[in-house]
Design a protein around this motif. Structure first.
Motif, PDB file in Angstrom:
ATOM      1  N   ILE A  48       7.257  -1.377  -8.124  1.00 20.27           N
ATOM      2  CA  ILE A  48       5.814  -1.768  -8.313  1.00 20.27           C
ATOM      3  C   ILE A  48       5.135  -1.698  -6.854  1.00 20.27           C
ATOM      4  O   ILE A  48       5.748  -2.251  -5.855  1.00 20.27           O
ATOM      5  CB  ILE A  48       5.629  -3.224  -8.961  1.00 20.27           C
TER       6      ILE A  48
ATOM      7  N   ASP B  21       3.279  -2.233  -3.447  1.00 18.45           N
ATOM      8  CA  ASP B  21       2.714  -3.336  -2.841  1.00 18.45           C
ATOM      9  C   ASP B  21       1.808  -2.967  -1.690  1.00 18.45           C
ATOM     10  O   ASP B  21       2.026  -3.013  -0.593  1.00 18.45           O
ATOM     11  CB  ASP B  21       4.094  -4.076  -1.749  1.00 18.45           C
TER      12      ASP B  21
ATOM     13  N   VAL C  36      -0.868  -6.761  -8.197  1.00 17.89           N
ATOM     14  CA  VAL C  36      -0.680  -5.879  -7.251  1.00 17.89           C
ATOM     15  C   VAL C  36      -1.668  -6.206  -5.977  1.00 17.89           C
ATOM     16  O   VAL C  36      -2.715  -6.129  -6.357  1.00 17.89           O
ATOM     17  CB  VAL C  36      -0.872  -4.361  -7.564  1.00 17.89           C
ATOM     18  N   PRO C  37      -1.142  -6.423  -4.766  1.00 19.54           N
ATOM     19  CA  PRO C  37       0.131  -6.620  -4.426  1.00 19.54           C
ATOM     20  C   PRO C  37       0.775  -8.122  -5.072  1.00 19.54           C
ATOM     21  O   PRO C  37      -0.041  -8.956  -5.245  1.00 19.54           O
ATOM     22  CB  PRO C  37       0.236  -6.844  -2.922  1.00 19.54           C
TER      23      PRO C  37
END
Length: 373
Positions: free
Chosen positions: A46, A48, A168-169
């Motif tokens: 995912i 960052d 996100v983040p």
């Protein structure tokens, strides 16, 4: 860290593959779920970062020419612009969903067409993913468990549960975006549900609703996106929730309980509601009735459908006779939605429309928000 798609204009004769990354985490029913799982698959990470580009597709999983054409066009655009995440809005495996978590349809209808777009794909279930004898009925919700289990087998496919959220983040006090995935099919199936777990008012629906309400209230993200297969508002032939297929009675086919969920829990709490189901491309307005929650429909990743005879929703932009996809570019100041259609004959991507939204909903409250078409 930026994860960029590679391979421009890859055809079904030249399939790229790639996987890698490190563990990250999602929130599933309030529980942290590690991405690096025991099956030995390294999940793509995912992102960052505070600015990201998200590929949006829906109703893709035919394995046919239409899916490959859209995937090729999306691969071309993503290679040029960069991409950090992708979202799949359901109907991932036509016509009835996979028969197991190792069904080869995951390869033919997801992995091979999307090879080279090597980012996490946040996925939700659609009615074709959870069907039995009747294709697309949505009458076998437990079949969706195969797609949840496939999370452990794929670097790209991200579905740690039937509902989950990704910020996100991930470690930020105020993330730039948070994505809330939900499963609307048990509330809008074409047949009556027979498993009490998935009745419209059964345990699953109650638990998901409570989770979504609590999670939206707790989120400190600058932009909130709820995504599911079924839309609230829709100018296509499936029509609006509460009157799907022109039917306004009954607990399932009409989608009246999808409408209640969205209006009671999502409206005024998330800036965007992303859906597929209708095989069209629509960027609808930020209607005052829905307190600034804007509907986007993006379900033309393999098929086209058509327009309702009497559409009832104001739109910034719509396309009904073309395949296509969208890109979302998100930062603290704005969300830009770029719609792409495919050139007839060649399948080349055509930038068709850009929509920019700059106004957020007030933190912790409902409210109206603005946009620039």
């Amino acid at each position: 860290m930026r994860t960029q798609g590679t391979g421009t204009g890859v055809s079904r004769r030249r399939v790229l593959a790639g996987a890698g990354g490190v563990g990250a985490a999602a929130v599933l029913g309030g529980v942290s779920v590690p991405q690096a799982l025991a099956a030995g698959v390294d999940k793509l990470p995912i992102p960052d970062k505070a600015e990201l580009t998200v590929l949006l597709t829906g109703d893709a999983g035919t394995g046919g020419d239409g899916q490959w054409q859209v995937a090729d066009a999306a691969r071309t655009v993503c290679a040029r612009r960069g991409v950090d995440l992708a979202i799949g809005l359901g109907d991932n495996i036509y016509e009835n969903g996979p028969e197991s978590d190792t069904d080869d349809e995951f390869q033919s209808k997801f992995e091979r067409p999307n090879a080279g777009i090597d980012v996490p794909w946040l996925m939700v279930l659609g009615n074709h993913d959870t069907s039995g004898i009747i294709p697309g009925s949505g009458g076998w919700p437990s079949r969706g468990d195969h797609e949840v289990a496939y999370h452990a087998h794929s670097a790209r496919w991200y579905m740690p549960g039937r509902y989950y959220s990704v910020a996100v983040p991930g470690g930020a006090d105020e993330p730039v975006a948070e994505f809330f995935a939900i499963d609307t099919t048990p509330l809008a199936s074409y047949v009556l549900q027979t498993d009490p777990e998935y009745y419209w008012n059964g345990p699953f629906a109650r638990e998901q609703r409570a989770w979504l309400k609590q999670s939206l209230a707790a989120s400190r993200a600058r932009w909130k996106f709820v995504f599911a297969h079924h839309p609230l508002r829709n100018n296509g032939t499936h029509r609006n929730a509460g009157e799907y297929e022109g039917i306004s009675c009954g607990d399932y086919l009409s989608g009246k309980h999808v409408k209640e969920l969205y209006e009671d829990v999502v409206a005024g709490k998330a800036e965007f509601l992303l859906g597929g189901h209708d095989h069209t491309l629509q960027i609808l307005d930020t209607a005052a009735r829905y307190q600034g929650t804007q509907q986007i429909v993006c379900g033309a990743a393999a098929k086209t459908k058509g327009r309702a005879d009497e559409p009832s929703n104001k739109a910034f932009w719509e396309a009904y006779d073309t395949l296509g996809f969208m890109l979302l570019t998100i930062n603290a100041q704005q969300v830009v939605v770029d719609a792409y259609t495919l050139e007839p004959g060649t399948g080349e991507p055509v930038h068709a429309y850009r929509h920019t939204r700059t106004d957020r909903l007030p933190a912790g409250t409902g409210g109206r928000a603005g946009a620039v078409g």
